[in-house]
Design a protein around this motif. Sequence first.
Motif, PDB file in Angstrom:
ATOM      1  N   LEU A 164       1.456  15.001  38.757  1.00 56.11           N
ATOM      2  CA  LEU A 164       2.874  15.175  39.040  1.00 56.11           C
ATOM      3  C   LEU A 164       3.394  16.437  38.364  1.00 56.11           C
ATOM      4  CD1 LEU A 164       2.384  11.845  38.751  1.00 56.11           C
ATOM      5  CD2 LEU A 164       4.769  11.891  39.479  1.00 56.11           C
ATOM      6  N   PHE A 165       4.149  17.234  39.134  1.00 52.58           N
ATOM      7  CA  PHE A 165       4.846  18.378  38.561  1.00 52.58           C
ATOM      8  C   PHE A 165       6.333  18.105  38.695  1.00 52.58           C
ATOM      9  CE2 PHE A 165       6.787  22.584  38.490  1.00 52.58           C
ATOM     10  CZ  PHE A 165       6.162  23.152  37.385  1.00 52.58           C
ATOM     11  N   ILE A 166       6.992  17.911  37.556  1.00 53.13           N
ATOM     12  CA  ILE A 166       8.434  17.666  37.568  1.00 53.13           C
ATOM     13  C   ILE A 166       9.111  19.028  37.490  1.00 53.13           C
ATOM     14  CG2 ILE A 166      10.384  16.649  36.367  1.00 53.13           C
ATOM     15  CD1 ILE A 166       6.904  15.110  36.202  1.00 53.13           C
ATOM     16  N   ASN A 167       9.714  19.402  38.600  1.00 55.92           N
ATOM     17  CA  ASN A 167      10.246  20.742  38.799  1.00 55.92           C
ATOM     18  C   ASN A 167      11.733  20.817  38.425  1.00 55.92           C
ATOM     19  OD1 ASN A 167      10.131  23.421  39.648  1.00 55.92           O
ATOM     20  ND2 ASN A 167      10.638  22.920  41.768  1.00 55.92           N
ATOM     21  N   LYS A 168      12.244  22.034  38.413  1.00 54.05           N
ATOM     22  CA  LYS A 168      13.667  22.307  38.167  1.00 54.05           C
ATOM     23  C   LYS A 168      14.143  21.781  36.809  1.00 54.05           C
ATOM     24  CE  LYS A 168      14.732  22.144  43.123  1.00 54.05           C
ATOM     25  NZ  LYS A 168      15.641  21.657  44.190  1.00 54.05           N
ATOM     26  N   MET A 169      13.249  21.839  35.816  1.00 54.86           N
ATOM     27  CA  MET A 169      13.640  21.371  34.477  1.00 54.86           C
ATOM     28  C   MET A 169      14.634  22.321  33.820  1.00 54.86           C
ATOM     29  SD  MET A 169      12.357  18.446  34.036  1.00 54.86           S
ATOM     30  CE  MET A 169      12.750  18.226  32.303  1.00 54.86           C
ATOM     31  N   ASP A 170      14.777  23.520  34.375  1.00 53.14           N
ATOM     32  CA  ASP A 170      15.739  24.464  33.815  1.00 53.14           C
ATOM     33  C   ASP A 170      17.178  24.054  34.124  1.00 53.14           C
ATOM     34  OD1 ASP A 170      14.980  24.939  36.482  1.00 53.14           O
ATOM     35  OD2 ASP A 170      15.862  26.951  36.442  1.00 53.14           O
ATOM     36  N   ILE A 171      17.368  23.182  35.144  1.00 51.53           N
ATOM     37  CA  ILE A 171      18.730  22.728  35.482  1.00 51.53           C
ATOM     38  C   ILE A 171      18.851  21.198  35.391  1.00 51.53           C
ATOM     39  CG2 ILE A 171      19.228  24.711  36.959  1.00 51.53           C
ATOM     40  CD1 ILE A 171      18.575  22.954  39.377  1.00 51.53           C
ATOM     41  N   ALA A 172      17.794  20.549  34.900  1.00 51.03           N
ATOM     42  CA  ALA A 172      17.805  19.080  34.830  1.00 51.03           C
ATOM     43  C   ALA A 172      18.639  18.603  33.649  1.00 51.03           C
ATOM     44  CB  ALA A 172      16.384  18.552  34.710  1.00 51.03           C
ATOM     45  N   GLN A 173      19.343  17.507  33.863  1.00 50.89           N
ATOM     46  CA  GLN A 173      20.130  16.913  32.785  1.00 50.89           C
ATOM     47  C   GLN A 173      19.325  15.888  31.989  1.00 50.89           C
ATOM     48  OE1 GLN A 173      23.676  15.351  34.576  1.00 50.89           O
ATOM     49  NE2 GLN A 173      24.569  17.383  34.950  1.00 50.89           N
ATOM     50  N   LYS A 174      18.267  15.372  32.605  1.00 48.52           N
ATOM     51  CA  LYS A 174      17.413  14.395  31.923  1.00 48.52           C
ATOM     52  C   LYS A 174      16.250  15.108  31.250  1.00 48.52           C
ATOM     53  CE  LYS A 174      18.361  10.780  35.374  1.00 48.52           C
ATOM     54  NZ  LYS A 174      17.758   9.883  36.405  1.00 48.52           N
ATOM     55  N   GLY A 175      15.781  14.529  30.137  1.00 46.21           N
ATOM     56  CA  GLY A 175      14.627  15.065  29.435  1.00 46.21           C
ATOM     57  C   GLY A 175      13.327  14.503  29.994  1.00 46.21           C
ATOM     58  N   SER A 176      12.190  15.023  29.514  1.00 41.14           N
ATOM     59  CA  SER A 176      10.891  14.596  30.023  1.00 41.14           C
ATOM     60  C   SER A 176      10.638  13.109  29.766  1.00 41.14           C
ATOM     61  CB  SER A 176       9.775  15.436  29.385  1.00 41.14           C
ATOM     62  OG  SER A 176       9.821  15.335  27.961  1.00 41.14           O
ATOM     63  N   ALA A 177      11.001  12.611  28.603  1.00 39.04           N
ATOM     64  CA  ALA A 177      10.769  11.198  28.286  1.00 39.04           C
ATOM     65  C   ALA A 177      11.565  10.291  29.217  1.00 39.04           C
ATOM     66  CB  ALA A 177      11.128  10.919  26.826  1.00 39.04           C
ATOM     67  N   GLU A 178      12.798  10.676  29.497  1.00 38.86           N
ATOM     68  CA  GLU A 178      13.649   9.874  30.372  1.00 38.86           C
ATOM     69  C   GLU A 178      13.113   9.858  31.807  1.00 38.86           C
ATOM     70  OE1 GLU A 178      18.456   9.447  31.403  1.00 38.86           O
ATOM     71  OE2 GLU A 178      17.712  11.078  30.108  1.00 38.86           O
ATOM     72  N   LEU A 179      12.598  11.001  32.247  1.00 39.62           N
ATOM     73  CA  LEU A 179      12.052  11.067  33.602  1.00 39.62           C
ATOM     74  C   LEU A 179      10.762  10.266  33.729  1.00 39.62           C
ATOM     75  CD1 LEU A 179      12.803  14.827  34.309  1.00 39.62           C
ATOM     76  CD2 LEU A 179      13.720  12.890  35.604  1.00 39.62           C
ATOM     77  N   ILE A 180       9.924  10.285  32.692  1.00 37.45           N
ATOM     78  CA  ILE A 180       8.698   9.476  32.729  1.00 37.45           C
ATOM     79  C   ILE A 180       9.042   7.992  32.742  1.00 37.45           C
ATOM     80  CG2 ILE A 180       6.743   8.737  31.295  1.00 37.45           C
ATOM     81  CD1 ILE A 180       6.081  11.618  30.823  1.00 37.45           C
ATOM     82  N   ASN A 181      10.080   7.613  32.005  1.00 42.65           N
ATOM     83  CA  ASN A 181      10.534   6.214  32.045  1.00 42.65           C
ATOM     84  C   ASN A 181      10.993   5.814  33.448  1.00 42.65           C
ATOM     85  OD1 ASN A 181      10.022   5.703  29.349  1.00 42.65           O
ATOM     86  ND2 ASN A 181      12.091   6.284  28.673  1.00 42.65           N
ATOM     87  N   GLU A 182      11.681   6.740  34.126  1.00 48.74           N
ATOM     88  CA  GLU A 182      12.126   6.460  35.492  1.00 48.74           C
ATOM     89  C   GLU A 182      10.931   6.274  36.430  1.00 48.74           C
ATOM     90  OE1 GLU A 182      14.776   8.472  39.112  1.00 48.74           O
ATOM     91  OE2 GLU A 182      14.789   9.375  37.107  1.00 48.74           O
ATOM     92  N   LEU A 183       9.901   7.121  36.270  1.00 48.54           N
ATOM     93  CA  LEU A 183       8.691   6.992  37.083  1.00 48.54           C
ATOM     94  C   LEU A 183       8.007   5.648  36.818  1.00 48.54           C
ATOM     95  CD1 LEU A 183       7.261  10.605  36.633  1.00 48.54           C
ATOM     96  CD2 LEU A 183       7.999   9.592  38.796  1.00 48.54           C
ATOM     97  N   THR A 184       7.958   5.253  35.561  1.00 50.69           N
ATOM     98  CA  THR A 184       7.317   3.986  35.198  1.00 50.69           C
ATOM     99  C   THR A 184       8.070   2.796  35.794  1.00 50.69           C
ATOM    100  OG1 THR A 184       6.501   4.977  33.142  1.00 50.69           O
ATOM    101  CG2 THR A 184       6.533   2.562  33.270  1.00 50.69           C
ATOM    102  N   GLU A 185       9.411   2.869  35.756  1.00 52.11           N
ATOM    103  CA  GLU A 185      10.216   1.785  36.326  1.00 52.11           C
ATOM    104  C   GLU A 185      10.019   1.672  37.829  1.00 52.11           C
ATOM    105  OE1 GLU A 185      14.251   2.458  35.273  1.00 52.11           O
ATOM    106  OE2 GLU A 185      13.958   2.097  33.113  1.00 52.11           O
ATOM    107  N   ARG A 186       9.886   2.813  38.499  1.00 48.28           N
ATOM    108  CA  ARG A 186       9.756   2.801  39.961  1.00 48.28           C
ATOM    109  C   ARG A 186       8.341   2.489  40.430  1.00 48.28           C
ATOM    110  NH1 ARG A 186      13.832   4.945  43.207  1.00 48.28           N
ATOM    111  NH2 ARG A 186      15.794   4.868  42.055  1.00 48.28           N
TER     112      ARG A 186
END
Length: 857
Positions: free
Chosen positions: A125-147
């Motif tokens: 997985l490449f999580i893109n647009k991190m330069d404009i993202a409001q969520k951090g990497s840990a929060e996004l990984i948690n979202e992936l795990t939940e889904r």
Amino acid sequence: MKRLAIGILAHVDAGKTTLSEALLYRTGEIRKLGRVDHGNTFLDNNSIERSRGITIFSKQAVLRYNDCIISLLDTPGHIDFSVEAERVLQVLDYAVLVISGSDGVQSHTETLWRLLSRYNVPVFLFINKMDIAQKGSAELINELTERFGTGFVDFSADRDSDDFYEAISMCDNVLMEQFLEKGNINDEDITASVSGRRIFPCCFGSALKSEGIDEFIEILCIYTAQPVFGSQFGAKVFKIADDGQGNRLSYMKITGGSLKVRTAVSDHNKIWTEKVNQIRIYSGAKYQSIDEAEAGTVCAVTGLSKTATGQGIGAERDSYSPVIEPVLSYKIDLPSEIDAHTALIKLRILEEEDPQLHIVWNEQLQEIHIALMGKIQLEILKSVIYERFGMKVDFSHGGITYKETIENKVEGVGHYEPLRHYAEVHLILEPGKRGSGLQFCSECREDDLDRNWQRLILANLQEKTHIGVLTGSPVTDMKVTLVSGRAHLKHTEGGDFRQACYRAVRNGLMKAKSVVLEPRYDFKLEIPNESVGRALTDIQQMSGEFDPPVSNGEMSVIIGNAPVSEMQDYHTSVISYTHGKGRLICTVKGYYPCHNQDEVIASIGYDPESDLNNSADSVFCAHGAGFNVKWNEVCNYMHLESTLKERKDDCFFEPITRQQVNSYRDRLAEDKELMAIFERTYGPIKRDKRTAMHTEKDDMSSSRKPKAAPLPKGPEYLLVDGYNIIFSWDELKKAAEENLDLARSMLINTLCNYQGFRQCNLILVFDAYKVKGAVGEVEKVNNITVVYTKEAETADTYIEKATHDLSKEHRVRVATSDNLEQTIILGNGAYRISASEFYEEIKRTEKAIKEFIEVSR
């Protein structure tokens, strides 16, 4: 060198094409970074793609990094082009799923994840647009795990730290043991877990700014493994296209051995054989010609005119039917100056490239219909048709695409015999597994029909869209087996078998019990808690099914499925009654029995008997002229014997009469050996053996008594192929594995009881054709005749001769194997009984005997 096929997938606008551009630039494959909004990207090179700023067609590029050669396959991101993306999945070694850091997991991302799981593709997985993202990497990984579940690990972090090793060890027990024992985990074991879909490496960055790209390329090369390929040549076709110069391109991945220019190749089922003219390795719009493609290579081949997407070549098997398929049907409105048949020929080219378009010519309405995913695809298709063929078309009357299937096994017969033409085809039609599509195979003996004719029939069956008899919708989930056919040495032409096999399919469909299938959505509905009641009521009214709602704070989630016809516009209602807070995610579940079949049939108003282009009737010849025979009368005219006989009483199961019982009783009392066999089978008779089977007189009136069918003069004969029966009946087969003499003895005893009751002349034949010096023996065993053939004489040969002689004066039946390859040639007036049918008749007779003697226990 490690050779990999890696695909890039994403929800539309997640930055997938931008990531592809960055990967090619950072590895030196392109000199200048293009941008989607500037319309100058390397892979989106089609004019329609550049004008709209979205990927429509899958593209290939080759990039090299260290010891890796990667065939990068860029796929469309819009949901309307999901079919194109799914076709690519079947040839991938790994996939890159791009997630927008600013938007998180989106609706189409969930669809792609399910597809990747179905095709068992390892995922980075490449999580893109991190330069404009409001969520951090840990929060996004948690979202992936939940889904999606566990396994998501941040590989952008320090990969030598204890935190990293601890995170990946939580995904795999083997890695956990290694970490606890050694304090670290080697790259080879991590790679194995990635390949086994237990770990999903996640990297973060910005493709537009080339941030995190170098690290991502390195991770791709470190944690991927070279696939293992076989030595025998095989390839999987995943795309058909035109190169703009009139050359048909078959995109494929070599899955075994190698492919050389000028080599003749065949499809997996060996229906066709063609020669490869050119092998091209594409990178964007440009290509390099090579002489040989090794296993693992993704290439485009010219010279093959009969390939199809999903088709296996050589040792590679065909793919299963795709999960995603269009469910909306539209009529194509042509300009007045364009002839419909001319347009149809051109549109068939597009259907070859995208089989899911399902282009259908409706002869009755003189209309062309097409299946699409949605409005965006419709708009794109207009542009493609104009760009390719110069035709300005419109679309109208969007509706649901229905299908049909059958629920029972039938035999379809097609005969085509106008003057100086001849062909007859017998097909077995039977229900297939849900989602299996149409399957075609042959079990016809080459002695009955030459292999070339059989191949032609299978090719004709595969090239046609077979429609059902209820609504005229395409038929699916059905297996069609060629079991018999006949050609004429002088008068048969290729087109004769095309006519015969098409009529055979329709003939079988008219006989079968057909059902209408409709598409259903799997849905996930997220709504505020106060809207749950309204949602459940709506779903029930739509004939939907659902699991109990799951509450998560102020929101609830309802998961279920419902007919597409009912739910296709429901998202607008959700937005309305939730005031914009609700979200509906729908993916096509597949085709299932229609919830309102009668209503659909009535609204379509299809009449199969007036559809002359799909006739179920046959054409026979008499007195020098052809004549038409209706589908339900073909069985009375056909030249070959039915291979799927109905079990009529006069053929197999004659009624058991009281006279038979009384006669059997008297013979048992007088024949001690026959009585001994009987008592070993059914137990001793304790009452007087001459009166034990007497029962009360039958009070049935003469009008209700079963009447025996008229028989030819002379006694009845039953010929039994001994070894075929032994190895077809489970209990005898099991006995034969231990002691063949025991199995023969068991069969003889069974047939003695049967003959004693049925009173036919029973001849049991055993093969001795492999026995050196066998001269042939005939012996009488109790009340049956047992024949052992001589050396070099099969039971089939003996029975064929005996049948030919006996059937002139006697009613003859032959019991032999279920295997159609061993079907013997029967003389006129003889019936063939398969081993399973004979077994049922034996059991039926035994049951009748037991019922009559139960009173004597």
